[in-house]
Scaffold this motif. Structure first.
Motif, PDB file in Angstrom:
ATOM      1  N   LEU A 202     -30.579 -17.876  -1.116  1.00 14.45           N
ATOM      2  CA  LEU A 202     -30.337 -16.453  -0.886  1.00 14.45           C
ATOM      3  C   LEU A 202     -29.403 -15.884  -1.949  1.00 14.45           C
ATOM      4  CD1 LEU A 202     -29.906 -16.453   2.998  1.00 14.45           C
ATOM      5  CD2 LEU A 202     -31.726 -15.310   1.713  1.00 14.45           C
ATOM      6  N   ALA A 203     -28.412 -16.680  -2.357  1.00 15.57           N
ATOM      7  CA  ALA A 203     -27.485 -16.235  -3.401  1.00 15.57           C
ATOM      8  C   ALA A 203     -28.210 -16.029  -4.721  1.00 15.57           C
ATOM      9  CB  ALA A 203     -26.371 -17.262  -3.576  1.00 15.57           C
ATOM     10  N   ASN A 225     -33.668  -2.402  -5.501  1.00 11.90           N
ATOM     11  CA  ASN A 225     -33.087  -3.696  -5.873  1.00 11.90           C
ATOM     12  C   ASN A 225     -31.656  -3.841  -5.368  1.00 11.90           C
ATOM     13  OD1 ASN A 225     -35.233  -4.993  -7.324  1.00 11.90           O
ATOM     14  ND2 ASN A 225     -34.912  -3.540  -8.991  1.00 11.90           N
ATOM     15  N   PHE A 226     -30.917  -2.742  -5.367  1.00  8.59           N
ATOM     16  CA  PHE A 226     -29.531  -2.788  -4.900  1.00  8.59           C
ATOM     17  C   PHE A 226     -29.471  -3.102  -3.402  1.00  8.59           C
ATOM     18  CE2 PHE A 226     -25.703  -0.359  -3.377  1.00  8.59           C
ATOM     19  CZ  PHE A 226     -24.760  -1.247  -3.878  1.00  8.59           C
ATOM     20  N   VAL A 227     -30.279  -2.407  -2.623  1.00  9.47           N
ATOM     21  CA  VAL A 227     -30.292  -2.646  -1.177  1.00  9.47           C
ATOM     22  C   VAL A 227     -30.726  -4.079  -0.879  1.00  9.47           C
ATOM     23  CG1 VAL A 227     -31.386  -2.014   1.001  1.00  9.47           C
ATOM     24  CG2 VAL A 227     -30.716  -0.238  -0.614  1.00  9.47           C
ATOM     25  N   ALA A 228     -31.797  -4.519  -1.536  1.00 10.10           N
ATOM     26  CA  ALA A 228     -32.286  -5.880  -1.314  1.00 10.10           C
ATOM     27  C   ALA A 228     -31.250  -6.910  -1.761  1.00 10.10           C
ATOM     28  CB  ALA A 228     -33.603  -6.090  -2.060  1.00 10.10           C
ATOM     29  N   LEU A 231     -28.481  -7.045   0.811  1.00 12.17           N
ATOM     30  CA  LEU A 231     -28.997  -7.725   1.994  1.00 12.17           C
ATOM     31  C   LEU A 231     -29.005  -9.244   1.783  1.00 12.17           C
ATOM     32  CD1 LEU A 231     -30.466  -7.879   4.742  1.00 12.17           C
ATOM     33  CD2 LEU A 231     -32.614  -7.449   3.505  1.00 12.17           C
ATOM     34  N   ALA A 232     -29.534  -9.677   0.642  1.00  9.39           N
ATOM     35  CA  ALA A 232     -29.605 -11.118   0.355  1.00  9.39           C
ATOM     36  C   ALA A 232     -28.213 -11.722   0.219  1.00  9.39           C
ATOM     37  CB  ALA A 232     -30.415 -11.356  -0.917  1.00  9.39           C
ATOM     38  N   LEU A 233     -27.302 -11.014  -0.446  1.00  6.98           N
ATOM     39  CA  LEU A 233     -25.946 -11.521  -0.625  1.00  6.98           C
ATOM     40  C   LEU A 233     -25.225 -11.634   0.719  1.00  6.98           C
ATOM     41  CD1 LEU A 233     -23.671 -12.336  -2.582  1.00  6.98           C
ATOM     42  CD2 LEU A 233     -23.045  -9.905  -2.728  1.00  6.98           C
ATOM     43  N   SER A 234     -25.396 -10.641   1.574  1.00  3.00           N
ATOM     44  CA  SER A 234     -24.758 -10.677   2.899  1.00  3.00           C
ATOM     45  C   SER A 234     -25.309 -11.823   3.731  1.00  3.00           C
ATOM     46  CB  SER A 234     -24.976  -9.343   3.617  1.00  3.00           C
ATOM     47  OG  SER A 234     -24.439  -8.261   2.878  1.00  3.00           O
ATOM     48  N   LEU A 235     -26.625 -12.029   3.679  1.00  2.00           N
ATOM     49  CA  LEU A 235     -27.226 -13.140   4.417  1.00  2.00           C
ATOM     50  C   LEU A 235     -26.741 -14.478   3.872  1.00  2.00           C
ATOM     51  CD1 LEU A 235     -30.914 -11.878   4.804  1.00  2.00           C
ATOM     52  CD2 LEU A 235     -29.215 -12.119   6.619  1.00  2.00           C
ATOM     53  N   ALA A 236     -26.590 -14.560   2.545  1.00  2.56           N
ATOM     54  CA  ALA A 236     -26.101 -15.803   1.942  1.00  2.56           C
ATOM     55  C   ALA A 236     -24.700 -16.140   2.434  1.00  2.56           C
ATOM     56  CB  ALA A 236     -26.111 -15.682   0.418  1.00  2.56           C
ATOM     57  N   LEU A 237     -23.841 -15.133   2.522  1.00  2.89           N
ATOM     58  CA  LEU A 237     -22.470 -15.363   2.965  1.00  2.89           C
ATOM     59  C   LEU A 237     -22.382 -15.590   4.468  1.00  2.89           C
ATOM     60  CD1 LEU A 237     -20.735 -12.769   0.660  1.00  2.89           C
ATOM     61  CD2 LEU A 237     -20.183 -15.208   0.754  1.00  2.89           C
ATOM     62  N   LEU A 238     -23.351 -15.104   5.213  1.00  2.00           N
ATOM     63  CA  LEU A 238     -23.394 -15.385   6.638  1.00  2.00           C
ATOM     64  C   LEU A 238     -23.946 -16.782   6.905  1.00  2.00           C
ATOM     65  CD1 LEU A 238     -24.644 -11.920   7.884  1.00  2.00           C
ATOM     66  CD2 LEU A 238     -22.419 -12.936   8.377  1.00  2.00           C
ATOM     67  N   LEU A 512     -38.147 -11.487  -0.422  1.00  3.19           N
ATOM     68  CA  LEU A 512     -37.034 -11.386   0.522  1.00  3.19           C
ATOM     69  C   LEU A 512     -37.496 -10.791   1.844  1.00  3.19           C
ATOM     70  CD1 LEU A 512     -34.012 -11.562   1.198  1.00  3.19           C
ATOM     71  CD2 LEU A 512     -33.739  -9.283   0.178  1.00  3.19           C
ATOM     72  N   ALA A 513     -38.269  -9.687   1.776  1.00  5.81           N
ATOM     73  CA  ALA A 513     -38.735  -9.039   3.003  1.00  5.81           C
ATOM     74  C   ALA A 513     -39.620  -9.979   3.818  1.00  5.81           C
ATOM     75  CB  ALA A 513     -39.497  -7.762   2.655  1.00  5.81           C
TER      76      ALA A 513
END
Length: 646
Positions: A202-203, A225-228, A231-238, A512-513
């Motif tokens: 995800l990172a 791209n910014f929103v995605a 989203l991916a960065l937040s999921l990676a950190l979660l 990602l989606a």
């Protein structure tokens, strides 16, 4: 770096791609097939990576990515094959290459609990990875090996994508360092039930998407791209908790990319929407899978940071916390942390400066991005080291290492240590260069991420949590900083649109989606349709459950893989983690016996079953009743018989 059109010299470029594949194939044969190289090899490994990158350098972006993806996936899966075929990794708590222990064992046990309709225990702290792993186990018929290999493939694709995007936007040197550190990381965690196996792919996806957002000239594509990316960065950190303040830093960076107030409002709202979606998904998963205690490990880490000590300091100073129910511990421990900080405000600043300094200087800081060498156990005996230095001089420990493990092990350790030291120095140099280029959108993006990392370090101090693990979600960003130290000339870091820009920019977003939708659907299916066990058949000597046939091994006397020789190597390291577990293994495991992971539905936990081969039929995944005898450790049971539940 000039990209070469694939149509100019197709034969030459095809031969380059084939050449890179041949080099990597030969390495994997030596590494995973013949076991001629150790899992933590650095010398030959780095030569193969450098040769592969050099061969691929003239290729255009798309064919280079395809070949690079094949190489990275092959290396990642090769590491898993090496682990399974040798049965030994090093310091990690794993038995015979497949049976997890410690946190990994509890994470695996929680996946089996969720399949049976029970909430997580250990995984309640970070439910995303365990929930997705449960969904994958459900889809694959509870086959752990397929799931571990799936994560290995994902990590390989992640490394290839991150390296390709770094090459595209930052130049060849930046791309190679991302490739290098990504390859080291994926090899380290491939084959393990570990949150890093989800956080890192995800990172890598977030890294590439945010680079595209920074280098994009079209407003709509930039926002997408910014929103995605957020989203991916937040999921990676979660998935793999780490420097959480990086997400706010990226949101601030994105907002500042627009000059007009309206444009900033749009970017800020879009970014917040991506982060909110990630946290909302995690909250939904936690509400349906967890038993409470989310972020329960944060207060002990903060308390340890304030005292420049380990996280266990909390329980030494305040043992009463352990008597509280898990759901009530977080607020009590945070109150203790707050009172400690107020009692000595200077400890907060000391912890912050110590965290940054140790991240740059300690072996468990930035140095750990490369260094992971279990062979250094030969130098753990302090008295022996003093005697060697006294009798032989400073060359004594090196000579002892060579005599014990061979000359190649010494060369490998020196190579790995030198590379890790270069990474630390190059990070500082690369950071200075990026500051000079701070007006470029991509340079400013990376600088904002680094600011978020540095501010977050006191929450994950290197003397408590190893940087390579806690920073899995931003590893590509750190790697690209290191890469810019080797950039011979400044780059514009703005890429012109490709001939088919829409398709090019949408592919990672679609990936990602799709992953989010399929993963969410799989988790929802597991939660909605748990497996029911006939618990009325449980007794003090019998439990009901099922085995994972993919983990069934029959132990031989000698050789690599599942053998008593390998068990002896494993327990030499496992002994440091839990004496009772080692005691149970040494007492119950012997040549001719069969081992497998079994879910005990009566106790709601996964165990390692030790039995005779005919008691645990190969390929049998049906619900059975197991007659068992407990051992010195609750994770290990001796099974005397099994059969259909009546």
């Amino acid at each position: 770096m000039r990209a070469v059109d694939l149509g100019e010299k197709p034969r030459t470029l095809a031969l380059r791609a084939i050449g890179a594949a041949v080099v990597v194939t030969l390495y994997i044969v030596l590494f995973a097939g013949l076991h001629a190289l150790p899992r933590h090899d650095a010398f030959a490994f780095m030569l193969v990576l450098a040769a592969s990158w050099y061969v691929l350098k003239p290729l255009d972006a798309r064919p280079a990515f395809v070949v690079l993806a094949v190489i990275c996936v092959a290396l990642s899966c090769g590491a898993v094959t090496h682990l399974w075929s040798t049965g030994h990794e090093g310091r990690s708590a794993i038995l015979l290459g497949i049976y997890p222990y410690s946190d990994s064992g509890q994470f695996y046990s929680d996946t089996q609990r969720l399949l049976a309709g029970l909430p997580f225990e250990m995984a309640s702290r970070r439910p995303l990875h365990a929930a997705l792993t449960t969904a994958l186990l459900h889809v694959t018929g509870n086959d752990l090996r397929i799931v571990l290999m799936t994560y290995a493939v994902a990590m390989g694709f992640g490394t290839a994508f991150a390296a390709s995007e770094a090459r595209r936007f930052g130049g060849a040197s930046a791309g190679f360092v991302v490739f290098l550190l990504g390859a080291f990381f994926q090899r380290r965690f491939a084959g393990f039930v570990a949150t890093e196996a989800l956080g890192y792919p995800l990172a890598a996806l977030a890294f590439g998407l945010l680079l595209r957002a920074a280098g994009e000239n079209r407003q709509r594509a930039r926002i997408t791209n910014f929103v995605a990316g957020v989203l991916a960065l937040s999921l990676a950190l979660l998935a793999r908790a780490g420097p959480m303040l990086v997400v706010p830093a990226v949101l601030v960076w994105g907002t500042l990319q627009a000059r007009a107030l309206r444009g900033r409002a749009v970017l800020a709202s879009a970014g917040l929407g991506g982060a909110a979606l990630a946290y909302g998904m995690n909250r939904w998963i936690a509400s349906h899978t967890s038993s409470g205690g989310a972020w329960a490990d944060l207060p002990p880490i903060l308390y340890g940071a304030l005292h420049r000590d380990d996280f266990t300091r909390m329980f030494v100073d305040h043992p009463e916390v352990l008597s509280l129910p898990p759901s009530a511990r977080f607020s009590v421990m945070m109150d203790i942390v707050g009172r400690a900080a107020l009692a000595d405000p200077s400890s907060v600043l000391k912890a912050a400066f110590a965290s940054v300094g140790c991240w740059l200087a300690l072996p468990h800081g930035l140095f750990s991005y490369v260094w992971n060498n279990p062979d250094d156990h030969v130098l753990e005996d302090g008295a022996l080291l003093q005697r060697l230095v006294h009798e032989v001089g400073y060359a004594g420990p090196v000579m002892h290492w060579a005599r014990t493990l061979g000359l190649y092990s010494v060369v490998n350790a020196l190579t790995m240590g030198a590379c890790a030291a270069v990474v630390v120095v190059a990070f500082v140099v690369g950071l200075v260069r990026l500051v000079k280029m701070r007006r470029a959108p991509i340079a400013s993006l990376v600088l904002f991420v680094m600011a978020g990392l540095l501010v977050s370090l006191p929450f994950t101090p290197p003397w408590i949590t190893e940087a390579c693990q806690s920073q899995a979600a931003i590893l590509p960003f750190v790697a690209v900083v290191v890469g810019f130290a080797f950039q011979r000339r400044a780059v514009t870091m703005v890429v012109a649109p490709s001939p088919s820009p829409e398709g090019s920019s949408r592919a990672p977003v679609i990936v990602l989606a799709t992953a989010v939708l399929l993963g969410g659907a799989g988790i929802a299916l597991v939660v909605a349709r748990p497996e029911r066990y006939p618990l009325e058949a449980c007794s003090s000597e019998r439990f009901v459950g099922r085995a994972d046939p993919s983990t069934r091994l029959v132990v031989a006397e000698h050789g690599e893989g599942a053998s008593m020789d390998t068990v002896a190597r494993n327990v030499a390291f496992l002994r440091k983690h839990n004496a009772s577990y080692v005691q149970a293994i040494e007492a119950e495991v012997r040549a001719g016996r069969a081992l497998a992971l079994v879910y005990d539905a009566c106790a709601g936990t996964a165990r390692l079953a030790v039995t005779d081969p005919d008691v645990l039929p190969a390929g049998d995944a049906t619900v059975r009743a197991f007659t068992y005898r407990p051992t010195a450790d609750p994770m290990v049971v001796t099974v005397s018989s099994s059969g259909p539940v009546r």
